[in-house]
Design a protein around this motif. Structure first.
Motif, PDB file in Angstrom:
ATOM      1  N   SER A   1       0.826  -1.206   0.000  1.00  0.00           N
ATOM      2  CA  SER A   1       0.000   0.000   0.000  1.00  0.00           C
ATOM      3  C   SER A   1       0.862   1.259   0.000  1.00  0.00           C
ATOM      4  N   HIS A   2       1.937   1.249   0.794  1.00  0.00           N
ATOM      5  CA  HIS A   2       2.831   2.406   0.848  1.00  0.00           C
ATOM      6  C   HIS A   2       3.505   2.635  -0.507  1.00  0.00           C
ATOM      7  N   ALA A   3       3.954   1.539  -1.132  1.00  0.00           N
ATOM      8  CA  ALA A   3       4.609   1.665  -2.438  1.00  0.00           C
ATOM      9  C   ALA A   3       3.625   2.166  -3.487  1.00  0.00           C
ATOM     10  N   ARG A   4       2.410   1.635  -3.463  1.00  0.00           N
ATOM     11  CA  ARG A   4       1.395   2.073  -4.431  1.00  0.00           C
ATOM     12  C   ARG A   4       1.067   3.549  -4.243  1.00  0.00           C
ATOM     13  N   ARG A   5       1.020   3.979  -2.989  1.00  0.00           N
ATOM     14  CA  ARG A   5       0.711   5.382  -2.717  1.00  0.00           C
ATOM     15  C   ARG A   5       1.794   6.286  -3.301  1.00  0.00           C
ATOM     16  N   LYS A   6       3.046   5.839  -3.220  1.00  0.00           N
ATOM     17  CA  LYS A   6       4.148   6.635  -3.760  1.00  0.00           C
ATOM     18  C   LYS A   6       4.103   6.702  -5.285  1.00  0.00           C
ATOM     19  N   TYR A   7       3.472   5.696  -5.892  1.00  0.00           N
ATOM     20  CA  TYR A   7       3.373   5.666  -7.348  1.00  0.00           C
ATOM     21  C   TYR A   7       1.992   6.076  -7.855  1.00  0.00           C
ATOM     22  N   THR A   8       1.152   6.574  -6.972  1.00  0.00           N
ATOM     23  CA  THR A   8      -0.182   7.006  -7.380  1.00  0.00           C
ATOM     24  C   THR A   8      -0.086   8.206  -8.307  1.00  0.00           C
ATOM     25  N   GLY A   9      -0.854   8.178  -9.375  1.00  0.00           N
ATOM     26  CA  GLY A   9      -0.824   9.266 -10.344  1.00  0.00           C
ATOM     27  C   GLY A   9      -1.518  10.513  -9.838  1.00  0.00           C
ATOM     28  N   ALA A  10      -1.431  11.563 -10.637  1.00  0.00           N
ATOM     29  CA  ALA A  10      -2.038  12.844 -10.261  1.00  0.00           C
ATOM     30  C   ALA A  10      -3.550  12.737 -10.119  1.00  0.00           C
ATOM     31  N   ASP A  11      -4.134  11.737 -10.808  1.00  0.00           N
ATOM     32  CA  ASP A  11      -5.583  11.570 -10.733  1.00  0.00           C
ATOM     33  C   ASP A  11      -6.019  10.846  -9.467  1.00  0.00           C
ATOM     34  N   GLY A  12      -5.040  10.394  -8.677  1.00  0.00           N
ATOM     35  CA  GLY A  12      -5.363   9.749  -7.413  1.00  0.00           C
ATOM     36  C   GLY A  12      -5.677   8.276  -7.521  1.00  0.00           C
ATOM     37  N   ASP A  13      -5.660   7.727  -8.747  1.00  0.00           N
ATOM     38  CA  ASP A  13      -5.962   6.310  -8.922  1.00  0.00           C
ATOM     39  C   ASP A  13      -4.758   5.460  -8.525  1.00  0.00           C
ATOM     40  N   SER A  14      -5.012   4.433  -7.724  1.00  0.00           N
ATOM     41  CA  SER A  14      -3.942   3.533  -7.300  1.00  0.00           C
ATOM     42  C   SER A  14      -3.500   2.666  -8.472  1.00  0.00           C
ATOM     43  N   VAL A  15      -2.204   2.368  -8.543  1.00  0.00           N
ATOM     44  CA  VAL A  15      -1.686   1.575  -9.651  1.00  0.00           C
ATOM     45  C   VAL A  15      -1.916   0.090  -9.397  1.00  0.00           C
ATOM     46  N   SER A  16      -2.082  -0.666 -10.475  1.00  0.00           N
ATOM     47  CA  SER A  16      -2.261  -2.109 -10.376  1.00  0.00           C
ATOM     48  C   SER A  16      -0.918  -2.776 -10.101  1.00  0.00           C
ATOM     49  N   LYS A  17      -0.959  -4.066  -9.819  1.00  0.00           N
ATOM     50  CA  LYS A  17       0.270  -4.808  -9.570  1.00  0.00           C
ATOM     51  C   LYS A  17       1.172  -4.780 -10.795  1.00  0.00           C
ATOM     52  N   MET A  18       0.611  -4.986 -11.977  1.00  0.00           N
ATOM     53  CA  MET A  18       1.406  -4.985 -13.201  1.00  0.00           C
ATOM     54  C   MET A  18       1.996  -3.606 -13.479  1.00  0.00           C
ATOM     55  N   GLU A  19       1.208  -2.563 -13.224  1.00  0.00           N
ATOM     56  CA  GLU A  19       1.699  -1.208 -13.460  1.00  0.00           C
ATOM     57  C   GLU A  19       2.778  -0.842 -12.442  1.00  0.00           C
ATOM     58  N   LEU A  20       2.609  -1.300 -11.209  1.00  0.00           N
ATOM     59  CA  LEU A  20       3.622  -1.048 -10.188  1.00  0.00           C
ATOM     60  C   LEU A  20       4.935  -1.717 -10.584  1.00  0.00           C
ATOM     61  N   ARG A  21       4.848  -2.941 -11.083  1.00  0.00           N
ATOM     62  CA  ARG A  21       6.043  -3.651 -11.553  1.00  0.00           C
ATOM     63  C   ARG A  21       6.697  -2.890 -12.704  1.00  0.00           C
ATOM     64  N   ARG A  22       5.888  -2.439 -13.661  1.00  0.00           N
ATOM     65  CA  ARG A  22       6.427  -1.725 -14.825  1.00  0.00           C
ATOM     66  C   ARG A  22       7.163  -0.459 -14.400  1.00  0.00           C
ATOM     67  N   ARG A  23       6.570   0.279 -13.474  1.00  0.00           N
ATOM     68  CA  ARG A  23       7.182   1.541 -13.050  1.00  0.00           C
ATOM     69  C   ARG A  23       8.441   1.305 -12.216  1.00  0.00           C
ATOM     70  N   MET A  24       8.443   0.250 -11.407  1.00  0.00           N
ATOM     71  CA  MET A  24       9.640  -0.047 -10.609  1.00  0.00           C
ATOM     72  C   MET A  24      10.795  -0.483 -11.507  1.00  0.00           C
ATOM     73  N   ILE A  25      10.479  -1.192 -12.586  1.00  0.00           N
ATOM     74  CA  ILE A  25      11.516  -1.560 -13.561  1.00  0.00           C
ATOM     75  C   ILE A  25      12.031  -0.309 -14.258  1.00  0.00           C
ATOM     76  N   LYS A  26      11.116   0.543 -14.685  1.00  0.00           N
ATOM     77  CA  LYS A  26      11.488   1.777 -15.386  1.00  0.00           C
ATOM     78  C   LYS A  26      12.396   2.656 -14.529  1.00  0.00           C
TER      79      LYS A  26
END
Length: 232
Positions: free
Chosen positions: A201-226
Motif C-alpha cells: 500500500s505504501h509503495a502504491r501510494r508513492k506511485y499514485t498518479g495525479a488523478d489519485g488512482d492507485s496503480v495495479s500490480k502490473m503497473e507497479l512492476r512496470r514503473r519499478m523496472i522503469k
C-alpha cells in the motif's frame, strides 16, 4: 591513473599501500567466478583473499555472520530481493560492496550506487578492475569505471519515488516475474499478510498518479523496472 589508489606494475596493478588482510565473500550463482576472483587477488591485491562463496543471498545472510570486509555480489541473482536492497543491507553493517552486472540500464545502476555500492563492474572490465574495486570498497571509497561514467553522461538523475529498504525487498518480491501472492510473499520473509499489504500500500501510494488512482500490480512492476528498482 584510472583506478584511485592503484598504481600500474607491469601488466598487473597493486595498491600503493599494502593493505591489511581483506576478507572477501562472493555471492554469485557460479562458483567459477569466486575461484577466478581468488586467483586474481593473489597476484593483484596481496592481503586480500576470498574466504567464502555462496550461491544465493539467503544463504549468505544465514551463514555469513557478518565476517566479510567486502562482498562481491551478482546483480542478476534471482533471489533475496532487488540488488539495491541487498547493497543497502550490507552497507548498513559496514561492509564494502562490489556489484558485478551485465545490465547497462542507467536508472538501475544509479539505484545501486545510491544504495551505497562502492563499484559496479561490467564483464568487459579487465581483471585488474575487480582488485581495484575491492580495494576501493575496503577503504569505503567509490569507484566508477570509465564505461559507467560514459553511460551516466552529464545528465542529472531523474527524481523517482523513494522506497524504503523493506518496501523494496517485500514489494520487489511481490511484483517479481514469478507472480508471488501476498501470502507467498509473507511466508518468504516471515511476515504477516497484513504487514505485506501495508508495504504494498505504501509503495502504491508513492506511485499514485495525479488523478489519485492507485496503480495495479502490473503497473507497479512496470514503473519499478522503469525507475531501476528491479530488473525486468
Amino acid at each position: 591513473m584510472l583506478w584511485l589508489g592503484i598504481r600500474s606494475v607491469g601488466r598487473v596493478s597493486a595498491p600503493t599501500v599494502k593493505p591489511k588482510r581483506i576478507r572477501v565473500h562472493v555471492v554469485h550463482e557460479s562458483r567459477m567466478v569466486a575461484e577466478a576472483i581468488s586467483v586474481q587477488l593473489k597476484t593483484l591485491l596481496p592481503g586480500a583473499s576470498v574466504d567464502g562463496w555462496t550461491k544465493s543471498w539467503e544463504t549468505y545472510v544465514s551463514r555469513s555472520g557478518g565476517v566479510a570486509d567486502v562482498v562481491v555480489i551478482d546483480n542478476e541473482l534471482g533471489n533475496g530481493g532487488p540488488t539495491a536492497f541487498k547493497v543497502s543491507s550490507l552497507v548498513r553493517d559496514g561492509t564494502g560492496v562490489v556489484v558485478l552486472g551485465r545490465s547497462l540500464y542507467v536508472p538501475a545502476i544509479r539505484r545501486i550506487y545510491e544504495a551505497g555500492a562502492h563499484a559496479y563492474l561490467l564483464p568487459e572490465e579487465p581483471s585488474e578492475a575487480v582488485a581495484a574495486a575491492i580495494w576501493s570498497a575496503y577503504r569505503n571509497t567509490v569507484l566508477r569505471p570509465v564505461r559507467i561514467t560514459e553511460l551516466f553522461g552529464d545528465s542529472e538523475p531523474v527524481a523517482v519515488p523513494v522506497l524504503t529498504a523493506r518496501e523494496l525487498q517485500v514489494v520487489g518480491a511481490y511484483v517479481s516475474g514469478s507472480g508471488a501472492s501476498v501470502p507467498e510473499t509473507a511466508a518468504r520473509f516471515g511476515l504477516s499478510s497484513e504487514t505485506v499489504r501495508t508495504h504494498i500500500s505504501h509503495a502504491r501510494r508513492k506511485y499514485t498518479g495525479a488523478d489519485g488512482d492507485s496503480v495495479s500490480k502490473m503497473e507497479l512492476r512496470r514503473r519499478m523496472i522503469k525507475d531501476g528498482w528491479i530488473l525486468g
